[in-house]
Design a protein around this motif. Structure first.
Motif, PDB file in Angstrom:
ATOM      1  N   LEU A 181       0.818  -1.322   0.065  1.00  0.00           N
ATOM      2  CA  LEU A 181       0.044  -0.042   0.046  1.00  0.00           C
ATOM      3  C   LEU A 181       0.952   1.171   0.036  1.00  0.00           C
ATOM      4  O   LEU A 181       0.432   2.218  -0.786  1.00  0.00           O
ATOM      5  N   VAL A 182       1.955   1.091   0.601  1.00  0.00           N
ATOM      6  CA  VAL A 182       2.912   2.384   0.745  1.00  0.00           C
ATOM      7  C   VAL A 182       3.454   2.509  -0.485  1.00  0.00           C
ATOM      8  O   VAL A 182       3.550   3.744  -1.034  1.00  0.00           O
ATOM      9  N   PHE A 183       3.732   1.594  -1.337  1.00  0.00           N
ATOM     10  CA  PHE A 183       4.400   1.695  -2.637  1.00  0.00           C
ATOM     11  C   PHE A 183       3.457   2.136  -3.813  1.00  0.00           C
ATOM     12  O   PHE A 183       3.648   3.192  -4.424  1.00  0.00           O
ATOM     13  N   VAL A 184       1.994   1.534  -3.641  1.00  0.00           N
ATOM     14  CA  VAL A 184       0.885   1.970  -4.433  1.00  0.00           C
ATOM     15  C   VAL A 184       0.748   3.665  -4.354  1.00  0.00           C
ATOM     16  O   VAL A 184       0.677   4.359  -5.179  1.00  0.00           O
ATOM     17  N   PHE A 185       0.805   4.070  -3.128  1.00  0.00           N
ATOM     18  CA  PHE A 185       0.305   5.495  -2.985  1.00  0.00           C
ATOM     19  C   PHE A 185       1.601   6.233  -3.185  1.00  0.00           C
ATOM     20  O   PHE A 185       1.199   7.324  -3.573  1.00  0.00           O
ATOM     21  N   ALA A 186       2.866   5.806  -3.084  1.00  0.00           N
ATOM     22  CA  ALA A 186       3.980   6.761  -3.160  1.00  0.00           C
ATOM     23  C   ALA A 186       3.966   6.738  -4.973  1.00  0.00           C
ATOM     24  O   ALA A 186       4.125   7.812  -5.493  1.00  0.00           O
ATOM     25  N   VAL A 187       3.727   5.659  -5.620  1.00  0.00           N
ATOM     26  CA  VAL A 187       3.490   5.969  -7.241  1.00  0.00           C
ATOM     27  C   VAL A 187       2.429   6.806  -7.523  1.00  0.00           C
ATOM     28  O   VAL A 187       2.570   7.699  -8.332  1.00  0.00           O
ATOM     29  N   ILE A 188       1.443   6.686  -6.978  1.00  0.00           N
ATOM     30  CA  ILE A 188       0.142   7.758  -7.270  1.00  0.00           C
ATOM     31  C   ILE A 188       0.541   8.829  -6.958  1.00  0.00           C
ATOM     32  O   ILE A 188       0.339  10.139  -7.778  1.00  0.00           O
ATOM     33  N   ALA A 189       1.225   9.196  -5.669  1.00  0.00           N
ATOM     34  CA  ALA A 189       1.586  10.782  -5.418  1.00  0.00           C
ATOM     35  C   ALA A 189       2.639  11.312  -6.390  1.00  0.00           C
ATOM     36  O   ALA A 189       2.650  12.258  -6.551  1.00  0.00           O
ATOM     37  N   ILE A 190       3.705  10.414  -6.664  1.00  0.00           N
ATOM     38  CA  ILE A 190       4.592  10.984  -7.758  1.00  0.00           C
ATOM     39  C   ILE A 190       3.944  11.315  -9.029  1.00  0.00           C
ATOM     40  O   ILE A 190       4.286  12.467  -9.669  1.00  0.00           O
ATOM     41  N   LEU A 191       3.050  10.593  -9.513  1.00  0.00           N
ATOM     42  CA  LEU A 191       2.068  10.665 -10.799  1.00  0.00           C
ATOM     43  C   LEU A 191       1.456  12.022 -10.677  1.00  0.00           C
ATOM     44  O   LEU A 191       1.335  12.902 -11.401  1.00  0.00           O
ATOM     45  N   ILE A 192       0.699  12.244  -9.637  1.00  0.00           N
ATOM     46  CA  ILE A 192       0.073  13.645  -9.247  1.00  0.00           C
ATOM     47  C   ILE A 192       1.046  14.673  -9.275  1.00  0.00           C
ATOM     48  O   ILE A 192       0.748  15.888 -10.075  1.00  0.00           O
ATOM     49  N   TRP A 193       2.255  14.534  -8.513  1.00  0.00           N
ATOM     50  CA  TRP A 193       3.015  15.687  -8.453  1.00  0.00           C
ATOM     51  C   TRP A 193       3.626  15.928  -9.893  1.00  0.00           C
ATOM     52  O   TRP A 193       3.748  17.096 -10.272  1.00  0.00           O
ATOM     53  N   ALA A 194       3.804  14.924 -10.762  1.00  0.00           N
ATOM     54  CA  ALA A 194       4.270  15.139 -12.134  1.00  0.00           C
ATOM     55  C   ALA A 194       3.531  15.878 -13.119  1.00  0.00           C
ATOM     56  O   ALA A 194       3.793  16.781 -13.856  1.00  0.00           O
ATOM     57  N   ILE A 195       2.108  15.544 -12.790  1.00  0.00           N
ATOM     58  CA  ILE A 195       1.106  16.172 -13.424  1.00  0.00           C
ATOM     59  C   ILE A 195       0.846  17.603 -13.218  1.00  0.00           C
ATOM     60  O   ILE A 195       0.892  18.374 -13.990  1.00  0.00           O
ATOM     61  N   VAL A 196       0.787  17.960 -11.896  1.00  0.00           N
ATOM     62  CA  VAL A 196       0.430  19.193 -11.302  1.00  0.00           C
ATOM     63  C   VAL A 196       1.682  20.272 -11.556  1.00  0.00           C
ATOM     64  O   VAL A 196       1.522  21.334 -11.619  1.00  0.00           O
TER      65      VAL A 196
END
Length: 69
Positions: free
Chosen positions: A53-68
């Motif tokens: 779950l930590v890994f999945v949320f980290a990947v999602i956070a990185i993707l959101i950061w890259a888009i924003v």
């Protein structure tokens, strides 16, 4: 190391109740982060593991950061 035997791990991974929608493995008793896919070749996450779950949320956070930004 794991406190459960290889036979117990295999029993948990073969149990239909631990596979949500037939493809998502969710078993908090199994300490593994990655498990072999049920069908086909490859590996999948054990969503019952806190590390997955930590890994999945980290990947999602990185993707959101890259888009924003």
């Amino acid at each position: 190391m794991s406190s459960i035997s290889p036979e117990e791990k295999q029993r948990l991974r073969d149990d239909d109740a631990n596979w949500k929608l037939g493809v998502l493995y969710f078993c908090p008793k199994d300490p593994a982060f990655l498990v072999p896919k049920r069908v086909g070749i490859g590996w999948g996450f054990n969503y019952g593991s806190p590390w997955a779950l930590v890994f999945v949320f980290a990947v999602i956070a990185i993707l959101i950061w890259a888009i924003v930004f």
